[in-house]
Design a protein around this motif. Sequence first.
Motif, PDB file in Angstrom:
ATOM      1  N   SER A 125       0.828  -1.211   0.000  1.00 53.95           N
ATOM      2  CA  SER A 125       0.000   0.000   0.000  1.00 53.95           C
ATOM      3  C   SER A 125       0.858   1.255   0.000  1.00 53.95           C
ATOM      4  O   SER A 125       0.558   2.235  -0.706  1.00 53.95           O
ATOM      5  N   PHE A 126       1.917   1.234   0.797  1.00 60.10           N
ATOM      6  CA  PHE A 126       2.800   2.403   0.916  1.00 60.10           C
ATOM      7  C   PHE A 126       3.458   2.719  -0.425  1.00 60.10           C
ATOM      8  O   PHE A 126       3.506   3.889  -0.846  1.00 60.10           O
ATOM      9  N   ILE A 127       3.964   1.695  -1.112  1.00 56.52           N
ATOM     10  CA  ILE A 127       4.627   1.905  -2.403  1.00 56.52           C
ATOM     11  C   ILE A 127       3.639   2.457  -3.427  1.00 56.52           C
ATOM     12  O   ILE A 127       3.929   3.436  -4.142  1.00 56.52           O
ATOM     13  N   LEU A 128       2.474   1.831  -3.522  1.00 55.96           N
ATOM     14  CA  LEU A 128       1.459   2.291  -4.472  1.00 55.96           C
ATOM     15  C   LEU A 128       1.003   3.716  -4.160  1.00 55.96           C
ATOM     16  O   LEU A 128       0.789   4.523  -5.072  1.00 55.96           O
ATOM     17  N   MET A 129       0.874   4.040  -2.860  1.00 60.96           N
ATOM     18  CA  MET A 129       0.458   5.390  -2.474  1.00 60.96           C
ATOM     19  C   MET A 129       1.526   6.417  -2.833  1.00 60.96           C
ATOM     20  O   MET A 129       1.217   7.500  -3.352  1.00 60.96           O
ATOM     21  N   LEU A 130       2.797   6.084  -2.590  1.00 58.87           N
ATOM     22  CA  LEU A 130       3.883   7.012  -2.922  1.00 58.87           C
ATOM     23  C   LEU A 130       3.938   7.288  -4.421  1.00 58.87           C
ATOM     24  O   LEU A 130       4.137   8.436  -4.849  1.00 58.87           O
ATOM     25  N   ILE A 131       3.776   6.231  -5.221  1.00 62.29           N
ATOM     26  CA  ILE A 131       3.790   6.410  -6.676  1.00 62.29           C
ATOM     27  C   ILE A 131       2.648   7.321  -7.104  1.00 62.29           C
ATOM     28  O   ILE A 131       2.822   8.246  -7.924  1.00 62.29           O
ATOM     29  N   ALA A 132       1.460   7.076  -6.516  1.00 66.05           N
ATOM     30  CA  ALA A 132       0.290   7.889  -6.868  1.00 66.05           C
ATOM     31  C   ALA A 132       0.490   9.350  -6.475  1.00 66.05           C
ATOM     32  O   ALA A 132       0.170  10.264  -7.254  1.00 66.05           O
ATOM     33  N   ILE A 133       1.024   9.580  -5.288  1.00 66.76           N
ATOM     34  CA  ILE A 133       1.283  10.963  -4.844  1.00 66.76           C
ATOM     35  C   ILE A 133       2.313  11.616  -5.761  1.00 66.76           C
ATOM     36  O   ILE A 133       2.232  12.813  -6.082  1.00 66.76           O
ATOM     37  N   GLY A 134       3.309  10.820  -6.184  1.00 64.90           N
ATOM     38  CA  GLY A 134       4.308  11.343  -7.122  1.00 64.90           C
ATOM     39  C   GLY A 134       3.673  11.760  -8.435  1.00 64.90           C
ATOM     40  O   GLY A 134       3.981  12.839  -8.975  1.00 64.90           O
ATOM     41  N   TYR A 186      -5.409   0.932  -1.514  1.00 64.17           N
ATOM     42  CA  TYR A 186      -6.188   0.848  -0.274  1.00 64.17           C
ATOM     43  C   TYR A 186      -6.492  -0.596   0.133  1.00 64.17           C
ATOM     44  O   TYR A 186      -6.505  -0.932   1.313  1.00 64.17           O
ATOM     45  N   LEU A 187      -6.707  -1.446  -0.856  1.00 61.85           N
ATOM     46  CA  LEU A 187      -7.229  -2.789  -0.582  1.00 61.85           C
ATOM     47  C   LEU A 187      -6.332  -3.659   0.310  1.00 61.85           C
ATOM     48  O   LEU A 187      -6.855  -4.338   1.208  1.00 61.85           O
ATOM     49  N   PRO A 188      -5.003  -3.727   0.116  1.00 60.59           N
ATOM     50  CA  PRO A 188      -4.205  -4.617   0.977  1.00 60.59           C
ATOM     51  C   PRO A 188      -4.377  -4.341   2.467  1.00 60.59           C
ATOM     52  O   PRO A 188      -4.380  -5.261   3.281  1.00 60.59           O
ATOM     53  N   VAL A 189      -4.504  -3.062   2.839  1.00 61.53           N
ATOM     54  CA  VAL A 189      -4.677  -2.728   4.256  1.00 61.53           C
ATOM     55  C   VAL A 189      -6.142  -2.552   4.619  1.00 61.53           C
ATOM     56  O   VAL A 189      -6.530  -2.675   5.792  1.00 61.53           O
ATOM     57  N   GLY A 190      -6.980  -2.273   3.629  1.00 61.87           N
ATOM     58  CA  GLY A 190      -8.378  -1.997   3.912  1.00 61.87           C
ATOM     59  C   GLY A 190      -9.256  -3.221   4.025  1.00 61.87           C
ATOM     60  O   GLY A 190     -10.165  -3.261   4.864  1.00 61.87           O
ATOM     61  N   PHE A 207      -1.510   3.831   7.978  1.00 58.89           N
ATOM     62  CA  PHE A 207      -0.865   4.069   9.277  1.00 58.89           C
ATOM     63  C   PHE A 207      -1.603   3.374  10.418  1.00 58.89           C
ATOM     64  O   PHE A 207      -0.993   2.944  11.395  1.00 58.89           O
ATOM     65  N   TYR A 208      -2.909   3.261  10.267  1.00 60.99           N
ATOM     66  CA  TYR A 208      -3.672   2.499  11.255  1.00 60.99           C
ATOM     67  C   TYR A 208      -3.197   1.044  11.269  1.00 60.99           C
ATOM     68  O   TYR A 208      -2.979   0.450  12.325  1.00 60.99           O
ATOM     69  N   THR A 209      -3.020   0.467  10.075  1.00 59.57           N
ATOM     70  CA  THR A 209      -2.555  -0.912   9.959  1.00 59.57           C
ATOM     71  C   THR A 209      -1.175  -1.092  10.576  1.00 59.57           C
ATOM     72  O   THR A 209      -0.926  -2.050  11.317  1.00 59.57           O
ATOM     73  N   ILE A 210      -0.272  -0.164  10.277  1.00 54.97           N
ATOM     74  CA  ILE A 210       1.086  -0.246  10.842  1.00 54.97           C
ATOM     75  C   ILE A 210       1.036  -0.164  12.365  1.00 54.97           C
ATOM     76  O   ILE A 210       1.693  -0.933  13.077  1.00 54.97           O
TER      77      ILE A 210
END
Length: 666
Positions: A59-68, A91-95, A140-143
């Motif tokens: 999720s973190f990697i996909l989110m960073l790419i999207a924000i980029g 969102y799905l892996p953690v959601g 961050f909730y998941t972490i």
Amino acid sequence: MIHQDKEIKHTKNKNKSSCCSHDESEKADNDGHDHGHDHDHEHIAEGSLFKMFLPAILSFILMLIAIGFDNYFPQTWFNGYVRITWYIIAYLPVGIPVLREAYESILKGDVFSEFFLMCIATIGAFAIGEYPEGVAVMLFYTIGETFQGMAVSKAKSNIKTLLDQRPDEVTILENNIAVKVKAVDAKIGAVIQLKAGEKLGLDGELLSDSASFNTAALTGESKPDTKKKGQTVLAGMINGNTIAQVKVTTAYNDSKLSKILELVQNAASKKAPAELFIRKFAKIYTPIVVYLAIAICLVPMLFVDNYVFNDWLYRALVFLVISCPCALVISIPLGYFGGIGAASKNGILFKGSNFLDSISTIQNVVMDKTGTMTEGVFKVQEVMINPDFDKDEILKLVNALESQSTHPVATAIHNHVGPVDSSVELKNVEEISGHGLKALIDGKELHVGNFKLLDKFNIAYDLDPGSIVYTTIAIAYNGKFAGYLTIADEIKNDAQETVSKLKALGVKLTMLSGDKSNVVQFVADKLGITKAFGDLLPEDKVNKVNEIKAQNETIAFVGDGVNDAPVIALSTVGIAMGGLGSDAAIETADIVIQDDKPSKIAMAINIGKQTKKIVWQNITLAFVVKAFVLILGAGGLATMWEAVFADVGVALLAILNAVRIQKMKF
């Protein structure tokens, strides 16, 4: 919990009052220590962290790419449905695990779980187009939840590793041939051969002349303890540098160590007041904040001229994230569990977190003398037998009768006289509580005990018992006074230290004993205990404790014998000496001191005080930060990022504070 690791999920469910009913949580408490979860603990310890954090990493990697793509490397194709789909995939892996937990909680009738809060907040963020924040909150909730689960799992694992030191197999001698068998299958009466450095798997009696054992698993101290032939050795003890033989006297599941494990494993079922308060608080608090969030979103449309639904919905979502009570409902039980773990590490066993709270408020420590402040290892000092009786014959009869007792005095007599004569036939053996023993031998009554026993049966004697300083064992045979034995006991090495530490804590001290008053007063004077009472029957001890309680004082009673069980049960906190102590005292007690050291009483009080202090630090931290950010969120001054800190950040800080107690030195 939101991870694939079953133990972490289980731990989460156990500690979160907001996601399960009280009964279900209690069940989880009991199940959480099941031996079937051992592999989960090992799995974590062996490096499955990557697997545990894999959903968050994706999720973190996909989110960073999207924000980029959104802010730094714009792409013409990254918009519309492609952009939405990308964030949904992030969102799905953690959601998904949280959505599943929310669904399961709703099916159980618990709608307002923290999972439900997080789902509303993150899905709502998506609904108003705040995709990065929706993913970030869940990420961050998941972490945070993973770290929480790890902390609880590690605390449990540490206690279990500390206590369950028994080997799976033991070496049994069969016709002088060494055979390996499972410890659980070893029979009572079997002879275990222990090599140097081996751990004993079951309780037993030492057959070798002597052996030195490391008792750290039971006492928290690795100082060698030398045992002599015939003495009891316990499961978990590590043999020294010689081969030793031990006869099994107790079944695997009935060993002292098994009972200790059971005590600690069941400790979570007895909740401290703060834990019970937070459980109830979370069940009331969570629905309230959901309704407040709805009000924050909708009520302003009645009063605000330039009302924008999306803006107020965002504020409501921030409010929901901040309101999540996880910092409280995870860190408080973890704080108490940390206190139980710290105590176990030092050979002090609390049967519940409620007793950590109780002992921190103790005002008066009432203690037994024999086996508590003294060694409980008696030696016969003098033998005075009436010339009208055969000295050797009387001692033989006394030894036979005392063999029916487990009292330390009986051991002293046995050590002095020698093996019991099997030709002596005892009939109608009766133990008279607080007095002694009586039996019929060849139709004649034998009485062995204190002088109150002789008074009870109107047997005359021609001396003043008060003139004898040592503990005295009176003997009467065939209705006539036959003489007495004097027995001396030694004060424990740390008894004086115990008194000093307790006085420094502002705790009052009282000594109660069934021993002679002059002996009790002698020991009390030597230790500096001003209030001491002797010649007490079990009911007299109960009356004395009731007198102290009538003064509105909280009492901890420390004892080791069967006759101490009533006062242990009556006191605010009952403490039993677990080494020399009787099973009745240990079963009745709230706290068990495994190495019989009275200095651990002060240590137990300190651990209770520190645990309570840490728990209230966490409660204060969570309430203050959450209240501050809630106000900011309702006023539109806080974003999802501040909300994440108020929830996950505070929870992690509280957890770090809670586990700190296990590193403290007491």
